[in-house]
Structure formats: C-alpha cells, structure tokens
Design a protein around this motif. Structure first.
Motif, PDB file in Angstrom:
ATOM      1  N   CYS A  50       0.824  -1.217   0.000  1.00 42.32           N
ATOM      2  CA  CYS A  50       0.000   0.000   0.000  1.00 42.32           C
ATOM      3  C   CYS A  50       0.855   1.263   0.000  1.00 42.32           C
ATOM      4  CB  CYS A  50      -0.962  -0.012   1.176  1.00 42.32           C
ATOM      5  SG  CYS A  50      -2.421  -1.042   0.876  1.00 42.32           S
ATOM      6  N   LEU A  51       1.989   1.230   0.652  1.00 38.47           N
ATOM      7  CA  LEU A  51       2.883   2.387   0.643  1.00 38.47           C
ATOM      8  C   LEU A  51       3.357   2.689  -0.776  1.00 38.47           C
ATOM      9  CD1 LEU A  51       4.580   4.479   2.230  1.00 38.47           C
ATOM     10  CD2 LEU A  51       6.344   2.729   2.424  1.00 38.47           C
ATOM     11  N   ILE A  52       3.819   1.666  -1.453  1.00 39.24           N
ATOM     12  CA  ILE A  52       4.306   1.846  -2.826  1.00 39.24           C
ATOM     13  C   ILE A  52       3.144   2.130  -3.773  1.00 39.24           C
ATOM     14  CG2 ILE A  52       5.480   0.696  -4.747  1.00 39.24           C
ATOM     15  CD1 ILE A  52       7.229  -0.737  -2.607  1.00 39.24           C
ATOM     16  N   TYR A  76       1.001  -1.957 -10.856  1.00 39.49           N
ATOM     17  CA  TYR A  76       2.456  -1.827 -10.784  1.00 39.49           C
ATOM     18  C   TYR A  76       2.897  -1.765  -9.324  1.00 39.49           C
ATOM     19  CZ  TYR A  76       7.043   0.488 -11.117  1.00 39.49           C
ATOM     20  OH  TYR A  76       8.371   0.828 -10.981  1.00 39.49           O
ATOM     21  N   GLY A  77       2.255  -0.895  -8.554  1.00 36.24           N
ATOM     22  CA  GLY A  77       2.632  -0.708  -7.150  1.00 36.24           C
ATOM     23  C   GLY A  77       2.442  -1.951  -6.307  1.00 36.24           C
ATOM     24  N   GLU A  78       1.322  -2.646  -6.493  1.00 27.78           N
ATOM     25  CA  GLU A  78       1.074  -3.869  -5.725  1.00 27.78           C
ATOM     26  C   GLU A  78       2.135  -4.927  -6.006  1.00 27.78           C
ATOM     27  OE1 GLU A  78      -2.846  -5.366  -6.475  1.00 27.78           O
ATOM     28  OE2 GLU A  78      -3.801  -3.751  -5.336  1.00 27.78           O
ATOM     29  N   LEU A  82       5.078  -6.398  -3.459  1.00 26.99           N
ATOM     30  CA  LEU A  82       5.294  -7.810  -3.137  1.00 26.99           C
ATOM     31  C   LEU A  82       6.720  -8.236  -3.457  1.00 26.99           C
ATOM     32  CD1 LEU A  82       1.932  -9.389  -4.333  1.00 26.99           C
ATOM     33  CD2 LEU A  82       2.819  -9.384  -1.991  1.00 26.99           C
ATOM     34  N   ALA A  83       7.199  -7.862  -4.631  1.00 27.31           N
ATOM     35  CA  ALA A  83       8.577  -8.216  -5.006  1.00 27.31           C
ATOM     36  C   ALA A  83       9.570  -7.616  -4.018  1.00 27.31           C
ATOM     37  CB  ALA A  83       8.879  -7.734  -6.423  1.00 27.31           C
ATOM     38  N   PHE A  84       9.357  -6.355  -3.650  1.00 24.23           N
ATOM     39  CA  PHE A  84      10.259  -5.680  -2.706  1.00 24.23           C
ATOM     40  C   PHE A  84      10.288  -6.414  -1.372  1.00 24.23           C
ATOM     41  CE2 PHE A  84      11.191  -2.829   0.746  1.00 24.23           C
ATOM     42  CZ  PHE A  84      12.286  -2.121   0.306  1.00 24.23           C
TER      43      PHE A  84
END
Length: 161
Positions: A50-52, A76-78, A82-84
């Motif tokens: 949610c931050l990203i 993209y952000g979600e 997750l990847a991060f």
C-alpha cells in the motif's frame, strides 16, 4: 484542486485500517505464530504494497488523472511491493549486517512467518522475478515512456540492501 483531493483520498484509504495500519496489525498479531501464506501476502500487500501503491497511484493522478493509468499504477505498485518485500525477506537471511544496514536474521529471531520461511529462498527468488515481471507488464500498457519505472522495478528486485 481535484487532483489534490483525489491524492488525499488515495493516501488516506491506503494508510488506514484497509492499508498500512491494517498490515501492521496483521504483522503484530502474527508474531511468534505460524500463519498461512495468504495471511503473509495480505500483510505484505497492506504494509509495503500500500505504501508503494499509494505513491504510484498518486503519480498517475497527477500525471494523467486517467482511470486506466491509475489502475495500471495500482497494479504496478502492488506487484512491486510484493517483489520488494519478498526480496527483503531473502536479504534478511542472505545478506550481512554491513551490506544490509540493519540487523539480519530478525524475522527468524522474532519467529515471523515470511515467504522465505514458508517457501524457501529459491522459490522466493522465482516469486520476486514473477512479481517484478507483473509490475513491468502493467507498465507496458501505459502510453508513453515508462523506461525509468521499469528500471526501478528491476533494480529493486536485484537489490542487495
């Protein structure tokens, strides 16, 4: 003014109980317990995701304010979130304190359920690649040049700290 209100709404929605705060609650309630991967995924989507996602969506509002672009920015952000976070789990076990800039092994020491504790490092590396590719796929649907955002996604997936 319309864009500012829309951005404020996005930030408020993704910061509260349905977003980052809710993710932190899941995190605190899960400490010292074995929780299912779906719970871990929801925690990641709500906290880091949610931050990203908020930053990406607000950028799309400011840039085009087009509902299609905002949805793609959300995807993209979600996926980037997750990847991060999965990469962060990997680094918590494979990096050094000097390289990472924070104590390593804290997830394991705090008995936290993570993707790595559930799937193992190799599967998690595959998941980082999968979610990074999904983030890039969302960018491929944008009109205009999204090269810089693709590079960010790739660098985040390969980061060492």
């Amino acid at each position: 003014a319309e864009k500012a209100v829309k951005c404020g709404r996005i930030l408020a929605d993704l910061s509260g109980a349905k977003g980052m705060v809710g993710g932190q609650v899941i995190d605190l309630q899960s400490e010292g317990k074995k929780v299912p991967v779906e719970t871990v995924k929801q925690m990641y989507l709500k906290k880091t995701g949610c931050l990203i996602k908020a930053a990406c969506m607000m950028g799309a509002v400011i840039g085009s304010n087009n509902s299609k672009d905002i949805l793609l920015a959300q995807q993209y952000g979600e996926n980037l979130g997750l990847a991060f976070q999965i990469q962060d789990d990997i680094l918590d076990l494979t990096s050094s304190e000097e390289e990472l800039g924070k104590p390593i092994g804290s997830d394991e020491n705090n008995e936290k359920s993570t993707y790595v504790s559930i799937y193992g490092i190799e599967k998690c590396r595959e998941l980082v690649e999968e979610y990074t590719n999904k983030a890039i796929d969302a960018l491929n649907q944008f009109e205009g040049d999204s090269t810089a955002l693709k590079e960010i996604a790739l660098k985040m997936s390969e980061r060492k700290n």
